[in-house]
Design a protein around this motif. Structure first.
Motif, mmCIF file in Angstrom:
data_model
loop_
_atom_site.group_PDB
_atom_site.id
_atom_site.type_symbol
_atom_site.label_atom_id
_atom_site.label_comp_id
_atom_site.label_asym_id
_atom_site.label_seq_id
_atom_site.Cartn_x
_atom_site.Cartn_y
_atom_site.Cartn_z
ATOM 1 N N GLU A 20 1.031 -1.205 -0.093
ATOM 2 C CA GLU A 20 -0.088 -0.081 -0.224
ATOM 3 C C GLU A 20 0.825 1.427 -0.093
ATOM 4 O O GLU A 20 0.552 2.176 -0.652
ATOM 5 C CB GLU A 20 -0.933 -0.035 1.179
ATOM 6 C CG GLU A 20 -1.927 0.854 1.207
ATOM 7 C CD GLU A 20 -2.360 1.171 2.652
ATOM 8 O OE1 GLU A 20 -2.333 0.354 3.377
ATOM 9 O OE2 GLU A 20 -3.015 2.491 2.925
ATOM 10 N N GLU A 21 1.971 1.248 0.991
ATOM 11 C CA GLU A 21 2.858 2.272 1.099
ATOM 12 C C GLU A 21 3.466 2.576 -0.398
ATOM 13 O O GLU A 21 3.632 3.722 -1.083
ATOM 14 C CB GLU A 21 3.807 2.077 2.060
ATOM 15 C CG GLU A 21 4.660 3.241 2.657
ATOM 16 C CD GLU A 21 3.761 4.107 3.419
ATOM 17 O OE1 GLU A 21 3.825 5.398 3.455
ATOM 18 O OE2 GLU A 21 2.546 3.464 4.165
ATOM 19 N N GLU A 23 2.410 1.652 -3.146
ATOM 20 C CA GLU A 23 1.584 2.315 -4.391
ATOM 21 C C GLU A 23 1.326 3.731 -4.073
ATOM 22 O O GLU A 23 1.340 4.562 -5.059
ATOM 23 C CB GLU A 23 0.336 1.594 -4.215
ATOM 24 C CG GLU A 23 -0.857 1.719 -5.214
ATOM 25 C CD GLU A 23 -1.489 2.889 -4.984
ATOM 26 O OE1 GLU A 23 -2.002 3.600 -6.131
ATOM 27 O OE2 GLU A 23 -1.668 3.354 -3.996
ATOM 28 N N SER A 24 1.439 4.161 -2.865
ATOM 29 C CA SER A 24 1.082 5.646 -2.460
ATOM 30 C C SER A 24 2.359 6.287 -3.004
ATOM 31 O O SER A 24 2.089 7.435 -3.791
ATOM 32 C CB SER A 24 0.826 5.696 -1.037
ATOM 33 O OG SER A 24 1.284 6.949 -0.675
ATOM 34 N N VAL A 25 3.335 5.988 -2.851
ATOM 35 C CA VAL A 25 4.576 6.706 -3.302
ATOM 36 C C VAL A 25 4.619 7.032 -4.795
ATOM 37 O O VAL A 25 4.754 7.823 -5.446
ATOM 38 C CB VAL A 25 5.877 5.968 -2.803
ATOM 39 C CG1 VAL A 25 7.319 6.697 -3.313
ATOM 40 C CG2 VAL A 25 6.044 6.034 -1.250
ATOM 41 N N SER A 27 2.253 6.488 -7.123
ATOM 42 C CA SER A 27 1.208 7.304 -7.516
ATOM 43 C C SER A 27 1.426 8.755 -7.418
ATOM 44 O O SER A 27 1.312 9.449 -8.319
ATOM 45 C CB SER A 27 -0.156 6.679 -7.011
ATOM 46 O OG SER A 27 -0.447 6.861 -5.836
ATOM 47 N N TYR A 28 2.208 9.312 -6.120
ATOM 48 C CA TYR A 28 2.308 10.330 -6.019
ATOM 49 C C TYR A 28 3.173 11.240 -6.798
ATOM 50 O O TYR A 28 2.932 12.034 -7.477
ATOM 51 C CB TYR A 28 2.766 10.527 -4.400
ATOM 52 C CG TYR A 28 3.205 11.870 -4.083
ATOM 53 C CD1 TYR A 28 2.179 12.917 -3.710
ATOM 54 C CD2 TYR A 28 4.687 12.359 -4.070
ATOM 55 C CE1 TYR A 28 2.663 14.269 -3.131
ATOM 56 C CE2 TYR A 28 4.985 13.687 -3.807
ATOM 57 C CZ TYR A 28 3.823 14.496 -3.183
ATOM 58 O OH TYR A 28 4.332 15.886 -2.771
ATOM 59 N N TYR A 29 4.454 10.447 -6.923
ATOM 60 C CA TYR A 29 5.370 10.857 -7.996
ATOM 61 C C TYR A 29 4.915 10.725 -9.557
ATOM 62 O O TYR A 29 5.437 11.684 -9.888
ATOM 63 C CB TYR A 29 6.852 10.463 -7.558
ATOM 64 C CG TYR A 29 7.418 10.691 -6.558
ATOM 65 C CD1 TYR A 29 8.061 12.067 -6.517
ATOM 66 C CD2 TYR A 29 7.569 10.002 -5.421
ATOM 67 C CE1 TYR A 29 8.822 12.425 -5.209
ATOM 68 C CE2 TYR A 29 8.219 10.404 -3.991
ATOM 69 C CZ TYR A 29 8.674 11.848 -4.295
ATOM 70 O OH TYR A 29 9.407 12.232 -3.140
ATOM 71 N N LEU A 48 12.982 17.554 -7.949
ATOM 72 C CA LEU A 48 12.554 16.741 -6.878
ATOM 73 C C LEU A 48 13.822 16.345 -5.924
ATOM 74 O O LEU A 48 13.934 16.060 -4.941
ATOM 75 C CB LEU A 48 11.960 15.436 -7.316
ATOM 76 C CG LEU A 48 10.620 15.455 -8.069
ATOM 77 C CD1 LEU A 48 10.178 14.091 -8.549
ATOM 78 C CD2 LEU A 48 9.842 16.082 -6.650
ATOM 79 N N GLY A 49 14.947 16.669 -6.800
ATOM 80 C CA GLY A 49 16.451 16.309 -5.861
ATOM 81 C C GLY A 49 16.847 14.865 -6.001
ATOM 82 O O GLY A 49 16.321 14.067 -6.873
ATOM 83 N N ILE A 54 15.786 10.778 -1.724
ATOM 84 C CA ILE A 54 14.236 10.335 -1.432
ATOM 85 C C ILE A 54 13.881 9.079 -0.846
ATOM 86 O O ILE A 54 13.106 8.751 -0.043
ATOM 87 C CB ILE A 54 13.652 10.708 -2.677
ATOM 88 C CG1 ILE A 54 14.042 12.366 -3.318
ATOM 89 C CG2 ILE A 54 12.084 10.419 -2.810
ATOM 90 C CD1 ILE A 54 13.362 12.522 -4.658
ATOM 91 N N GLN A 57 15.005 8.490 2.601
ATOM 92 C CA GLN A 57 13.998 9.169 3.775
ATOM 93 C C GLN A 57 12.750 8.531 3.751
ATOM 94 O O GLN A 57 12.182 8.129 4.770
ATOM 95 C CB GLN A 57 13.614 10.673 3.066
ATOM 96 C CG GLN A 57 12.762 11.345 4.218
ATOM 97 C CD GLN A 57 12.346 12.751 3.596
ATOM 98 O OE1 GLN A 57 12.482 12.873 2.396
ATOM 99 N NE2 GLN A 57 12.046 13.618 4.497
ATOM 100 N N GLU A 61 11.097 6.746 6.943
ATOM 101 C CA GLU A 61 9.983 7.246 7.578
ATOM 102 C C GLU A 61 9.381 5.779 7.821
ATOM 103 O O GLU A 61 8.240 5.797 8.593
ATOM 104 C CB GLU A 61 9.043 7.843 6.482
ATOM 105 C CG GLU A 61 9.699 9.165 6.350
ATOM 106 C CD GLU A 61 9.088 10.282 7.129
ATOM 107 O OE1 GLU A 61 7.853 10.169 7.389
ATOM 108 O OE2 GLU A 61 9.710 11.339 7.237
ATOM 109 N N ASN A 62 9.443 4.683 7.067
ATOM 110 C CA ASN A 62 8.748 3.277 7.401
ATOM 111 C C ASN A 62 9.488 2.411 8.004
ATOM 112 O O ASN A 62 9.197 1.238 8.030
ATOM 113 C CB ASN A 62 8.385 2.666 5.753
ATOM 114 C CG ASN A 62 7.421 3.548 5.209
ATOM 115 O OD1 ASN A 62 6.306 3.366 5.419
ATOM 116 N ND2 ASN A 62 7.658 4.496 4.277
#
Lengths: 217, 109
Positions: A20-21, A23-25, A27-29, A48-49, A54, A57, A61-62
């Motif tokens: 899920e995580e 997929e979220s990343v 689709s966001y980018y 974006l750097g 990225i 990080q 975070e996860n």
């Protein structure tokens, strides 16, 4: 970096994330790239750097350790930067000077190539002759169709005056032959011709590379 | 920008942006960029965090044959934003009093 490259790199290095995580990343980018405009992909990626930052990080975070060895990434990216910054003008020669190992392996490759030539030379010859045979066959078939077509048309025109039904039929058969060549044979011929040329090209460039390397060493 | 932006400030700016109108990732960044230099990759963890703490929720809407993820402030998010705004006003007044050498008569009394 283009959008596709960026997304592929993310999905490749973030495979440890929960589905899920991830997929979220992604689709966001992906959305960011699309919203920024297809024509600005390179620019967007730049804004974006650093993609490795990225990725790291997001992993942190996860609560996933970035692949165990964060130093590895730092080192490799530094090396790449140095290479592209300073070594580019005389890339090959410095590579040979700095990495005797890779030079050795190149020499070993040549040695292997030379030693195994009783094996690969026949194979090479077989490939080349097969390609040639294929080319000749296709040309011959196409030629036969063309001859058949043209002669049918000629005969058809002649018999048109003596026996119209037979003449018309023969004429029609002739056109069918020519049509087959136009529709089927010529694309096939082109494809075969191209692929034969590609195969020969790649073989020759491969040989060329080996010879060149030998000179460089 | 000479001043570093704290995580709390970033959270509150994102909340405020989305609170003004439900919007999507790229648009949020563009809006916040008017004030501070942030990139989409800075904002991704912020958005994700706000989502996970139920301050933001998302829904997908079709746009030109693809999905766009819209963000929406939850009621919990609205409360948080209110709190952030109060704190920011306090903070601003205090910083101004020092930075601009403003004499706060009220505070002296």
């Amino acid at each position: 970096m283009k959008r596709i490259e960026f997304i592929t790199e993310l999905s490749r290095k973030l495979y440890k994330l929960p589905k899920e995580e991830l997929e979220s990343v992604l689709s966001y980018y992906d959305e960011i790239f699309l919203d920024a405009g297809i024509e600005n992909e390179e620019e967007t990626a730049e804004k974006l750097g650093n993609i490795d930052d990225i990725i790291r990080q997001i992993l942190v975070e996860n609560n996933i350790e970035p692949d165990g060895k964060p130093e590895y990434y730092v080192d490799s990216s530094k090396q790449n930067q140095q290479k592209s910054n300073t070594y580019q003008p005389k890339n090959e020669s410095s590579d040979f000077n700095n990495k005797p190992k890779s030079g050795m392996s190149a020499a070993a490759k040549i040695l292997i190539a030379v030693l195994t030539f009783p094996i690969w030379l026949p194979v090479l010859i077989v490939i080349v002759s097969l390609a040639f045979a294929l080319l000749v066959t296709v040309i011959a078939v196409a030629f036969a169709f063309a001859v058949a077509g043209v002669s049918c048309i000629v005969v058809g025109i002649i018999t048109l005056f003596t026996a119209p039904p037979i003449g018309l039929t023969t004429l029609g058969i002739g056109f069918v032959f020519l049509g087959i060549i136009g529709l089927i044979a010529s694309p096939i011929l082109k494809a075969v011709f191209n692929s034969v040329r590609n195969v020969l090209n790649s073989i020759f460039s491969f040989l060329h590379n080996i010879i060149d390397r030998r000179r460089a060493v | 920008m000479g001043f570093p932006i704290s995580a709390g400030l970033l959270d509150s700016m994102v909340l405020a942006t989305v609170n003004a109108e439900d919007t999507y990732g790229y648009e949020i960044t563009q809006n916040i960029r008017r004030a501070v230099d942030v990139s989409e990759s800075t904002l991704y963890p912020v958005l994700r965090r706000l989502q996970k703490s139920d301050l933001l929720e998302t829904y997908d809407r079709e746009f030109m044959g693809r999905n766009r993820r819209y963000y929406h402030v939850t009621s919990k998010g609205e409360l948080a934003l209110e709190q952030y705004r109060k704190e920011w006003c306090d903070h601003k007044v205090k910083v101004d009093s020092i930075l601009m050498n403003e004499v706060e008569n009220n505070e002296k009394n």
